[in-house]
Scaffold this motif. Sequence first.
Motif, PDB file in Angstrom:
ATOM      1  N   ASN A 138       0.784  -1.229   0.000  1.00  0.00           N
ATOM      2  CA  ASN A 138       0.000   0.000   0.000  1.00  0.00           C
ATOM      3  C   ASN A 138       0.823   1.290   0.000  1.00  0.00           C
ATOM      4  O   ASN A 138       0.333   2.323  -0.469  1.00  0.00           O
ATOM      5  N   ILE A 139       2.055   1.211   0.509  1.00  0.00           N
ATOM      6  CA  ILE A 139       2.902   2.408   0.504  1.00  0.00           C
ATOM      7  C   ILE A 139       3.932   2.351  -0.619  1.00  0.00           C
ATOM      8  O   ILE A 139       4.116   3.306  -1.362  1.00  0.00           O
ATOM      9  N   PHE A 140       4.577   1.172  -0.778  1.00  0.00           N
ATOM     10  CA  PHE A 140       5.548   1.017  -1.848  1.00  0.00           C
ATOM     11  C   PHE A 140       4.916   0.555  -3.168  1.00  0.00           C
ATOM     12  O   PHE A 140       5.598   0.505  -4.193  1.00  0.00           O
ATOM     13  N   SER A 141       3.604   0.199  -3.138  1.00  0.00           N
ATOM     14  CA  SER A 141       2.876  -0.274  -4.328  1.00  0.00           C
ATOM     15  C   SER A 141       3.564  -1.475  -4.984  1.00  0.00           C
ATOM     16  O   SER A 141       3.606  -1.605  -6.199  1.00  0.00           O
ATOM     17  N   MET A 142       4.090  -2.377  -4.137  1.00  0.00           N
ATOM     18  CA  MET A 142       4.741  -3.600  -4.628  1.00  0.00           C
ATOM     19  C   MET A 142       3.755  -4.758  -4.440  1.00  0.00           C
ATOM     20  O   MET A 142       3.783  -5.484  -3.468  1.00  0.00           O
ATOM     21  N   LYS A 143       2.859  -4.867  -5.411  1.00  0.00           N
ATOM     22  CA  LYS A 143       1.769  -5.861  -5.286  1.00  0.00           C
ATOM     23  C   LYS A 143       2.008  -7.062  -6.180  1.00  0.00           C
ATOM     24  O   LYS A 143       2.774  -7.016  -7.118  1.00  0.00           O
TER      25      LYS A 143
END
Length: 321
Positions: free
Chosen positions: A316-321
Amino acid sequence: MLKMAIITGFLSQTKDRFHEYNTQISLDEKFKLMNTIEGYNGVEIVFPYEVKDATPTKAALAKYNLNVAAVNVNVKAEPEFRNGGLTSTLADVRAKAVTFIKQAKDFAYDIGADKVTCCPLGDGYEFSFQYDYAAAWKNMVNSFGEAASYKNEIPLFIEYKPSETRGKCFVDTAAKAICLLNDIKVANMGVTLDFGHSIYGNENPAEAVAMLAESQYKYYVHVNDNDGKWDWDYFCGTKHFLEYVEFLYYLKKYKYNDYFTSDTSPTRWDIKGTFEANSRLTHKIWNLLDSIDLVSLESLMEKGDYLETWKFIEQNIFSMK
């Protein structure tokens, strides 16, 4: 909507021990430049060395449609203050430091500012057996108390810093700043929390926000970054990105609505671009915090399994999904 300001001394020439950076410009030119920097409508101005006369200052503020985030009173540059102003063993030196703050309050009142902030950088020490610590603290309490009591409708904020110009400043942490205000016992005072001072003083800026917000005192923030070794005044997020996110998270949690003032030095970098980077990143993080599920984040924090919290941060913060 975030309110962002700039310490306007950084819009002109700055110096370190070896180099000069950028060009010396007038107050009017600084304010004119402010109008070209996206995301800002406030200024923090330094009394008495940058501004002294209220009439032309008010005219310049009106001309460029700018607000005053704070008046910063300098009590370190006079020769008498080399060994401390507010804590000096000499009564006449302490009186001069108090007079500077009172005059800054007069100036703030005249231009419509809502606060005066003071960082007592000359008040500290370097060596063992150099000062009577208790006497120095009492002098600081009495000096700040007298200054804060004057025109109390203009609150005095104390900015803490670990060092500079002294090897160790007497007011070097958020906790000591709160202790100082507790001892002063003057209503309507506050603490200025500088992200970089907190970082290189080995504090956690987010924890400092919580401590101040849970106290009885007001607080006001300066934003920047550094490497944790010195107060380099880099632009935001360049060294401590996640700490800056957490800092903004706690400011949002406690409904902070004062200015985010850039205490950032654009030495080798373009002035306009440097301050726009501060504004751009701060707004993006603030908006990000509006978009993510903070209830879930807080629930994870409460459960205490940091591996699960870290997964949330990744996604959610680094957008590493």
